[in-house]
Design an enzyme around this catalytic site. Sequence first.
Site, PDB file in Angstrom:
ATOM      1  N   HIS A   1     -11.161  -4.067   2.504  1.00  0.00           N
ATOM      2  CA  HIS A   1     -11.100  -3.779   3.937  1.00  0.00           C
ATOM      3  C   HIS A   1     -12.006  -2.622   4.353  1.00  0.00           C
ATOM      4  CE1 HIS A   1      -8.392  -1.006   1.966  1.00  0.00           C
ATOM      5  NE2 HIS A   1      -8.356  -0.263   3.058  1.00  0.00           N
ATOM      6  N   ASP A   2     -12.619  -1.929   3.386  1.00  0.00           N
ATOM      7  CA  ASP A   2     -13.487  -0.799   3.701  1.00  0.00           C
ATOM      8  C   ASP A   2     -14.968  -1.099   3.464  1.00  0.00           C
ATOM      9  OD1 ASP A   2     -11.554   1.020   4.542  1.00  0.00           O
ATOM     10  OD2 ASP A   2     -11.140   1.709   2.513  1.00  0.00           O
TER      11      ASP A   2
ATOM     12  N   ASP B   1       0.845  -1.184   0.000  1.00  0.00           N
ATOM     13  CA  ASP B   1       0.000   0.000   0.000  1.00  0.00           C
ATOM     14  C   ASP B   1       0.886   1.241   0.000  1.00  0.00           C
ATOM     15  OD1 ASP B   1      -2.722   0.933   0.042  1.00  0.00           O
ATOM     16  OD2 ASP B   1      -3.157  -0.731   1.398  1.00  0.00           O
TER      17      ASP B   1
ATOM     18  N   GLU C   1      -6.384   3.474  -6.204  1.00  0.00           N
ATOM     19  CA  GLU C   1      -7.693   3.689  -5.600  1.00  0.00           C
ATOM     20  C   GLU C   1      -8.148   5.057  -6.109  1.00  0.00           C
ATOM     21  OE1 GLU C   1      -9.868   3.670  -1.241  1.00  0.00           O
ATOM     22  OE2 GLU C   1      -7.934   4.655  -1.451  1.00  0.00           O
TER      23      GLU C   1
ATOM     24  N   ASP D   1      -3.118   4.391  -2.508  1.00  0.00           N
ATOM     25  CA  ASP D   1      -4.274   4.756  -1.693  1.00  0.00           C
ATOM     26  C   ASP D   1      -4.708   6.206  -1.932  1.00  0.00           C
ATOM     27  OD1 ASP D   1      -5.985   4.186   0.838  1.00  0.00           O
ATOM     28  OD2 ASP D   1      -4.929   6.037   1.355  1.00  0.00           O
TER      29      ASP D   1
END
Length: 554
Positions: free
Chosen positions: A330-331, A103, A260, A204
Amino acid sequence: MKKTVQMKPWWESAVAYQIYPRSFQDSNGDGIGDLQGIIKRLPYLSELGIDLIWICPIYPSPNDDNGYDISDYQGIQTEYGTMKDFEELLDKAHELNIRVIMDLVINHTSADHPWFIESRSSKTNPKRDWYIWRDAKNGEEPNNWESIFGGSAWEYDEKTKQYFLHVFGKTMPDINWENSQVKKALFDMICWWLDRGIDGFRVDAISHICKPDFEDIPNVYGEKYVSSFCKHMNQPGIIDLLKELKENTFSKYDIFTVAEANGVRIKEVDEWVSSEKGIFHSLFQFEHLNLWNAEAEEEKVSLKKIKKALTKWQIATGNEGNVALVMENHDLVRSINKFGSPDQYLKESAKCLALMYFMQKGVPFIYQGQEIGMLNADYESHLDFRDEPSLFSYEDRIRNGMTPEESLQILKKTTRDNSRTPMQWDTSSNAGFTSASPWMKVNRNYKWLNVKEQEQDPDSILNFYKKIIKLRKKTDALIYGDYKLLMENSKNIYAYTRQLEEECYLIVCNFSEKNATLRIPYDIAKAKLLIGNHSAIESKEKILKPYECRLYRI
């Protein structure tokens, strides 16, 4: 014109797996997942058929946002291990032909990062302009922007009498991408990691880095702070910043980058991910997943809306570009809870979801536990949850007149913690995740829903994933072929084809708890069924059972 599949980059045919390290596997008995735990499970990932793992942040962090608030870009969080552990992980993954991406969080740092500590020390500090500082306006915040995590997007610093911007949490100050010195420091850090042998990055919140104006947002509803997505997401000028990022880092290495990219529009695909002009190799688009938030109180999300959103991106990237295929991360809440049937048709709906998204054009990502059909957290109290933004909203709803029980029901349906419960490996204590008390409670269903049980069941969700991964990898048309949507107006069936030259495959999925009839321009009685989640004997019928899915060669 015929398509060619020769000389394609390695990542186009890859199957990726996202690891949330805190919840994946604990190796040292402290209740927290770690790098040695990931190493232990590499053979499992290899057997599953994984080519690429994305590991969520493992850098030093105060954990205000579980690692997305980084205090040192070039270290390893001690609870996860050491740099030596990471190097061992990288080596052993490569031995199994599994590439590793990390990440990359470069919209903001932690307030504990040395850069920010210097920046807030005085207005004359050389790093003051590495972050975004503004004076008060009429004795209040510089503007009315709302943080994504709730409340104002500005935090007052008592010492220097100015506000700093934080698009996310108040301990996560935004980096000033207009400052050449901080950009140079970021570029050096990125190359430092790539020189260590990692295979790329999931980048990210990158669509937030450009903030060209700081004007108030029209306050239509009279709220004190107004949602500011439109003011700091994919703003004019961002492509110039991203080109600079690519030229100084990514372009120098044979790697994979996936952005992202919330807010990126269809018409901008070429600028972001085309082979000639694109900054990244792929992107996560959230149009179909944002429906889950918009319809949070609905029992089911509209299949027609999902089909429309996914198909738009399939068409947009049909000839140029690539989109990451994703149903969980994960969100998000678990996809079966939101879009399947966790009670009556758990196994069927898990397989149906898998086949539906996995055979589209792009790089498929599996989020840990998705491959066994893990479900939302079954907690009974808000005290069991850990996600700060969700808990802030829980309390805020109560302050505004909702009962605690009503607010808890919303929390349970929407919190990010639903996807962060520990991985369920077996029937032993704490699902084989840890020998200690886990940092977050394990789902109580682990006694029957776990990896070990499914490995022994030929008809399990896990073994279905293994089959579709093998099928995809050996079938060029399922990787590179054209996508065509069928039965566009059906409320229950998602059907499409993938075709490369004369080779054509048909995917049909019934997303309802009732039988549904196929109305397609193909004679499936003459087609070859390659995989399905019901009896092959019935595969010639045009009636699909509840949550039935099939894939044919036609």
